[in-house]
Write a protein that holds these residues in place. Structure first.
Motif, PDB file in Angstrom:
ATOM      1  N   ARG A 153      -9.410  -3.828   3.208  1.00 14.71           N
ATOM      2  CA  ARG A 153      -9.469  -2.482   3.440  1.00 14.71           C
ATOM      3  C   ARG A 153      -8.182  -1.650   2.965  1.00 14.71           C
ATOM      4  NH1 ARG A 153     -12.116   1.004   7.565  1.00 14.71           N
ATOM      5  NH2 ARG A 153     -11.785   3.088   6.839  1.00 14.71           N
ATOM      6  N   ALA A 171       0.855  -1.206   0.089  1.00 14.46           N
ATOM      7  CA  ALA A 171      -0.025   0.024   0.045  1.00 14.46           C
ATOM      8  C   ALA A 171       0.930   1.257   0.003  1.00 14.46           C
ATOM      9  CB  ALA A 171      -0.911   0.014   1.113  1.00 14.46           C
ATOM     10  N   HIS A 188      -3.108  -2.927  -1.450  1.00 12.68           N
ATOM     11  CA  HIS A 188      -3.187  -2.108  -2.930  1.00 12.68           C
ATOM     12  C   HIS A 188      -3.926  -0.832  -2.720  1.00 12.68           C
ATOM     13  CE1 HIS A 188      -1.121  -5.953  -4.034  1.00 12.68           C
ATOM     14  NE2 HIS A 188      -0.419  -5.226  -5.032  1.00 12.68           N
ATOM     15  N   ARG A 189      -3.950  -0.032  -1.999  1.00  7.61           N
ATOM     16  CA  ARG A 189      -4.527   1.020  -1.904  1.00  7.61           C
ATOM     17  C   ARG A 189      -3.774   2.090  -1.308  1.00  7.61           C
ATOM     18  NH1 ARG A 189     -10.253  -0.047  -1.738  1.00  7.61           N
ATOM     19  NH2 ARG A 189     -10.466  -2.589  -1.976  1.00  7.61           N
ATOM     20  N   GLU A 217      -6.721   7.481   1.898  1.00 12.30           N
ATOM     21  CA  GLU A 217      -7.871   7.468   1.082  1.00 12.30           C
ATOM     22  C   GLU A 217      -8.839   6.478   1.978  1.00 12.30           C
ATOM     23  OE1 GLU A 217      -7.266   6.800  -3.074  1.00 12.30           O
ATOM     24  OE2 GLU A 217      -6.455   8.575  -3.448  1.00 12.30           O
ATOM     25  N   GLN A 218      -8.296   5.678   2.621  1.00 14.02           N
ATOM     26  CA  GLN A 218      -9.017   4.454   3.286  1.00 14.02           C
ATOM     27  C   GLN A 218      -9.334   4.756   4.904  1.00 14.02           C
ATOM     28  OE1 GLN A 218     -10.340   1.822   1.414  1.00 14.02           O
ATOM     29  NE2 GLN A 218      -9.611   3.084  -0.211  1.00 14.02           N
TER      30      GLN A 218
END
Length: 109
Positions: free
Chosen positions: A62, A12, A65-66, A70-71
């Motif tokens: 959750r 991430a 790869h974010r 933003e999460q």
């Protein structure tokens, strides 16, 4: 007391909101290593503290790869992510989050 520990990796990106000049304020990524520890005095109807797949899914779904900013609704430091894991994963009492080799944060209740 029963204890279980699940370890896994995820990838991430994040940037940190800091009060000082640092390259970490720019967007960058890590291959995070996580250890989630859960405990219970009694086992559930399946004979578990919590299913290992539930532990992993709760975090991976959750965050993997974010862009963590933003999460998550907080500054995504390793320390804050460790606390989020403890607060989010059922029966969790301790989380260890390693954002890079030698840089590890632990939160425990």
């Amino acid at each position: 007391m029963y204890y279980v520990k699940k370890t896994f990796d995820f990838s991430a990106a994040h940037h940190l909101n800091l009060t000082y000049d640092s390259p970490c304020t720019r967007l960058h990524g890590h291959n995070w290593k996580v250890a989630v520890e859960c405990r219970s005095e009694v086992l559930d109807e399946n004979g578990m503290v919590v299913d290992f797949s539930v532990i992993k899914r709760t975090v991976i779904d959750r965050l993997d790869h974010r862009v963590l900013n933003e999460q998550l609704d907080f500054n995504p430091t390793a320390e804050n992510i460790a606390r989020w894991i403890v607060d989010t994963v059922p029966m969790c009492f301790r989380a260890t989050v390693e954002e890079s080799d030698g840089n590890t944060a632990v939160y425990e209740v």
